[in-house]
Scaffold this active site. Structure first.
Site, short mmCIF file in Angstrom:
data_model
loop_
_atom_site.label_atom_id
_atom_site.label_comp_id
_atom_site.label_asym_id
_atom_site.label_seq_id
_atom_site.Cartn_x
_atom_site.Cartn_y
_atom_site.Cartn_z
N ASP A 56 0.88 -1.16 0.00
CA ASP A 56 0.00 0.00 0.00
C ASP A 56 0.92 1.21 0.00
OD1 ASP A 56 -1.57 2.20 0.63
OD2 ASP A 56 -2.71 1.19 2.19
N ASN A 83 3.84 3.84 -10.39
CA ASN A 83 2.67 3.83 -11.27
C ASN A 83 1.35 3.95 -10.51
OD1 ASN A 83 0.91 2.86 -13.66
ND2 ASN A 83 0.62 1.27 -12.10
N SER A 134 3.26 10.82 -13.92
CA SER A 134 2.49 12.02 -13.66
C SER A 134 1.27 11.95 -14.57
CB SER A 134 3.34 13.26 -13.90
OG SER A 134 2.59 14.44 -13.73
N TYR A 148 -6.92 16.04 -8.44
CA TYR A 148 -5.97 15.21 -9.20
C TYR A 148 -4.82 16.06 -9.73
CZ TYR A 148 -4.45 11.69 -12.63
OH TYR A 148 -3.73 10.78 -13.36
N LYS A 152 -0.78 15.87 -9.05
CA LYS A 152 0.15 15.62 -10.15
C LYS A 152 1.08 16.80 -10.38
CE LYS A 152 -1.04 11.40 -11.28
NZ LYS A 152 -0.09 10.29 -11.08
#
Length: 281
Positions: A56, A83, A134, A148, A152
């Protein structure tokens, strides 16, 4: 030459494709996920050059345990592929503070945790490559993507600075900025919709949720091709600092670069002469 790949989020989506591509190319793979049984199943069962371990990414303890297991099994780590990620969609005011924190905890602090665990191995080797996924949403802000994009954009700044930290030890870094690929980011297991509802936003949210859901599985980008491209990058002696991936992402990045240049030029007259005047007397 065979390398040891350490891949997060290998139980489905792009992570599975990267792991499959690396195994097919003869590499040794540490494939991690929150549910190891799902990772084993996704990759077709146990294999001699495959280590599946629980991870995790929001747990630094998990990250250290997975890194130790990788070294115990294969003796080294050559390529870390950060990833694993998820997607908290919504307009900023409708994304709850708790949701925003969970988004950044996973998509920014998650890869940081794994990198913290793996970097001592790479520094000891004086060699290695950190590839972090990213998004073009980390370069260009997008509607309904405040959480999000915040995470990123953070990944972009962290990775861009990290390269200066680790380059003296023979460690390369690459930021990957994909556009829309069929990576399962929009499946229910990866996407969280806004917890809050505000009247001003409600009609737009009611349109945006099904519009995003309808894109799942219909994105133009092929994740298997992206996985093979990442393997090619990992094989380069001098890998790129950034890899913009996808026919939609490259024009978006070009447009953002032009926009930044235009904004810098527009700021020149007022922005250049802001140094403190020397005191006289």
């Amino acid at each position: 030459m065979s390398k040891v790949f350490f891949i997060t989020g290998a139980g489905r989506g792009l992570g599975t494709d990267i792991a499959r591509a690396a195994l097919s190319a003869g590499h040794q793979v540490v494939a991690t996920g929150r549910r190891p049984e799902d990772v084993v199943k996704a990759l077709g069962g146990p294999q001699d050059n495959l280590l599946v371990t629980e991870l995790d990414i929001t747990s630094l303890e998990d990250a250290h345990a997975a890194a130790r297991a990788a070294v115990e099994r294969f003796g080294r780590i050559d390529v870390l592929v950060n990833n694993a990620a998820n997607f908290f969609a919504g307009y900023f005011e409708e994304v709850s503070p708790a949701q925003m924190r969970r988004q950044i905890e996973t998509n920014l602090f998650g890869p940081m945790n794994v990198t913290r665990a793996v970097l001592p191995v790479l520094r000891k080797q004086r060699a290695g490559h950190i590839i972090t996924l990213s998004s073009i949403a980390g370069v260009v802000g997008q509607e309904f993507c405040a959480a999000y994009s915040a995470a990123k954009f953070g990944v972009e700044g962290w990775m861009e600075s990290l390269r200066f930290d680790v380059a003296p030890y023979g460690i390369h870094t690459t930021i990957v900025e994909p556009g829309f690929f069929r990576t399962e980011l929009l499946v229910d297991a990866s996407t969280t919709w806004p917890e809050l509802s505000i009247d001003d936003y409600a009609p737009r949210t009611a349109e945006m949720v099904p519009a995003w859901q309808a894109q799942n599985g219909r994105q133009a980008g092929d994740p298997a091709k992206l996985a093979r491209a990442l393997l090619a990058i990992a094989g380069r002696q001098e890998p790129p600092l950034r890899f913009v991936a996808g026919a939609d992402a490259i024009p978006a990045a070009e447009a953002k670069a032009r926009e930044l240049l235009a904004e810098a030029e527009a700021s020149r007259e007022l922005g250049m002469d802001l140094a403190h005047d020397a005191l006289t007397g």
